[in-house]
Design a protein around this motif. Sequence first.
Motif, short mmCIF file in Angstrom:
data_model
loop_
_atom_site.label_atom_id
_atom_site.label_comp_id
_atom_site.label_asym_id
_atom_site.label_seq_id
_atom_site.Cartn_x
_atom_site.Cartn_y
_atom_site.Cartn_z
N LYS A 59 0.83 -1.20 0.00
CA LYS A 59 0.00 0.00 0.00
C LYS A 59 0.87 1.26 0.00
CE LYS A 59 -3.84 2.19 2.39
NZ LYS A 59 -4.79 2.10 3.49
N SER A 60 1.91 1.27 0.83
CA SER A 60 2.83 2.40 0.87
C SER A 60 3.56 2.56 -0.46
CB SER A 60 3.85 2.21 2.00
OG SER A 60 4.83 3.22 1.97
N ARG A 62 2.48 1.65 -3.45
CA ARG A 62 1.53 2.17 -4.45
C ARG A 62 1.35 3.68 -4.27
NH1 ARG A 62 -1.24 -2.74 -2.98
NH2 ARG A 62 -2.72 -1.49 -1.75
N TRP A 108 -2.40 2.65 -8.00
CA TRP A 108 -2.62 3.15 -6.64
C TRP A 108 -3.91 2.59 -6.06
CZ3 TRP A 108 -5.66 7.90 -5.31
CH2 TRP A 108 -5.56 8.21 -3.96
N ARG A 111 -4.77 -3.69 -5.82
CA ARG A 111 -4.22 -4.51 -4.74
C ARG A 111 -2.86 -5.09 -5.13
NH1 ARG A 111 -7.54 -9.13 -3.93
NH2 ARG A 111 -6.11 -9.57 -2.23
N ASP A 114 -0.14 -6.93 -2.84
CA ASP A 114 -0.72 -7.51 -1.63
C ASP A 114 -0.59 -9.02 -1.67
OD1 ASP A 114 -1.47 -5.01 -0.77
OD2 ASP A 114 -3.57 -5.21 -1.35
#
Length: 166
Positions: A59-60, A62, A108, A111, A114
Amino acid sequence: MPPVIGWAAVTGDAPWQAWLLFLIIFMWTPPHTWALTLYSAGDYAKAGIPMMPVARGAKSTRLQIMLYSLAFVPVAIAPAFTGLGGPIYLVVSVAGGLGFLALAFRLWRSRAGDQPDKAEAVGREAALYDVRAEAKPARNLFAFSILYLMALFSALLVEHLSGVGV
């Protein structure tokens, strides 16, 4: 540094235009590289290589790609307004920049990087070139970034060789 070194080797000088070309490559590198690391995040994790998705999370990563892309695209367009690039470069840099930003935005919001759900992973041995659906935005940005950088420098070359707009 190749644009600066090449410019200096040919002219004996390293003017701001050479440094602008360096800045384009410098700003392009993080979103390009991090897209690849998201695409291959599982492999980096298995090997214990602390690439950004492994060290900071997908997540960071992206988010960083999106932020760097927002900074990169204006830098990539800048030569059109400095006299280094002309009308061909302007069209290529703006059209490609919009495509780059669209792909970065999709990445962004995805997923990519992930870890797959256990249900997805059970009973499935991935083939070498299999692409999980959530990894496709990372692959797409990575591939497009290569084409975009090539198109930017090709447009400069075409304009210089043809004398268009310069």
